[in-house]
Enzyme design. Structure first.
Site, short mmCIF file in Angstrom:
data_model
loop_
_atom_site.label_atom_id
_atom_site.label_comp_id
_atom_site.label_asym_id
_atom_site.label_seq_id
_atom_site.Cartn_x
_atom_site.Cartn_y
_atom_site.Cartn_z
N HIS A 49 65.29 121.20 23.49
CA HIS A 49 65.95 122.14 22.57
C HIS A 49 67.45 122.19 22.80
O HIS A 49 67.94 123.13 23.43
CB HIS A 49 65.41 123.55 22.83
CG HIS A 49 63.99 123.77 22.42
ND1 HIS A 49 63.63 124.19 21.17
CD2 HIS A 49 62.85 123.63 23.11
CE1 HIS A 49 62.32 124.31 21.09
NE2 HIS A 49 61.82 123.98 22.27
N CYS A 85 61.34 119.37 19.49
CA CYS A 85 60.11 119.97 20.01
C CYS A 85 59.00 120.01 18.96
O CYS A 85 58.46 118.98 18.61
CB CYS A 85 60.41 121.32 20.64
SG CYS A 85 59.16 121.78 21.86
N GLY A 92 59.31 125.48 17.54
CA GLY A 92 58.49 126.60 17.11
C GLY A 92 57.05 126.25 17.40
O GLY A 92 56.72 125.92 18.54
N GLU A 150 69.61 123.12 20.85
CA GLU A 150 70.16 124.29 20.14
C GLU A 150 70.22 125.52 21.03
O GLU A 150 70.83 126.51 20.68
CB GLU A 150 69.35 124.58 18.86
CG GLU A 150 67.97 125.20 19.07
CD GLU A 150 66.89 124.19 19.48
OE1 GLU A 150 67.24 123.04 19.81
OE2 GLU A 150 65.71 124.57 19.50
N1 GLN Z 1 53.95 123.52 21.69
C1 GLN Z 1 54.60 123.69 20.41
C2 GLN Z 1 53.86 122.95 19.31
O1 GLN Z 1 52.86 122.39 19.52
C3 GLN Z 1 56.03 123.22 20.46
C4 GLN Z 1 56.86 124.12 21.33
C5 GLN Z 1 58.28 124.24 20.91
O2 GLN Z 1 58.69 123.84 19.82
N2 GLN Z 1 59.05 124.85 21.76
O3 GLN Z 1 54.31 122.92 18.21
#
Ligand code: GLN
Length: 201
Positions: free
Chosen positions: A181, A82, A50, A183
């Site tokens: 990811h 992530c 996220g 998931e």
């Molecule tokens: N760039 C996002 C962050 O800094 C992470 C991206 C992702 O979770 N897909 O949290």
């Protein structure tokens, strides 16, 4: 009673539903966690992908930061993917000055590391402890790991392409993190790995 471990997905922001589905497919009793009482009821926790700056802010607003740090200190297994990896890092480069992670893995991660032109890409990753074909990893504005502490095991690096050699999967004790990811791919091997970790804890 089934012996399925209860695994929560931190449901403040991000791809919660996808992780709940993947965990259920991997044999867990999976549920979203948004409140303290819900956190107390789980054996393990996933921090989804996220936006880490948003998750950081909401962790304070929902008063979950301290309870999560306490559970981590007490040995609760946590898996961050992530943005979740960023939330588990003790040091973040290219972060916002006010973002703060949990007391997690002794490592330095760089946010949005793979370059802004290539927002997302896919690459094969071999993961120690995950048998079979290299993992087909999906990266979306992903971080990479630039430094790991002595107790951190590097589980996976990118094997091919311009980002080859970059660390994208790590583990420190009961804490697991990936830049990518799993998931989103339907390949449940990483979630199964985490479910086993929770079972063993
Ligand atoms: N760039 C996002 C962050 O800094 C992470 C991206 C992702 O979770 N897909 O949290």
């Amino acid at each position: 009673m089934s012996d399925a471990p209860v695994i929560g997905v931190l449901a403040l922001q991000g791809d919660v539903r996808e992780h709940v589905a993947a965990l259920a497919g991997a044999g867990a009793d999976a549920r979203p966690v948004r409140r303290r009482e819900e956190l107390e009821a789980v054996d393990g926790l996933v921090i989804p992908g996220g936006e880490s700056t948003t998750i950081s802010k909401l962790a304070d607003i929902f008063e979950l930061r301290e309870p999560i740090d306490k559970r981590i200190a007490a040995g609760m297994p946590v898996y961050g993917s992530c943005a979740g990896m960023i939330m588990l890092a003790t040091e973040v480069l290219d972060g916002r000055p006010d973002q703060r992670g949990f007391d997690g893995i002794e490592m330095t991660v760089r946010r949005n590391a793979f370059g802004r032109q290539v927002d997302s890409f896919e690459a094969p990753v071999e993961i120690t402890g995950v048998a079979g074909e290299p993992f087909h990893a999906v990266f979306i504005r992903a971080p990479w790991v630039e430094r790991v502490g002595a107790d951190v095991e590097v589980l996976g690096t990118v094997t091919d392409g311009p980002a080859a050699g970059r660390i994208v999967a790590v583990r420190q004790g009961n804490l697991l993190a990936t830049s990518f990811h799993p998931e989103l791919t339907g390949d449940l091997r990483v979630h199964r790995y985490f479910v086993e970790l929770v079972r063993a804890a």
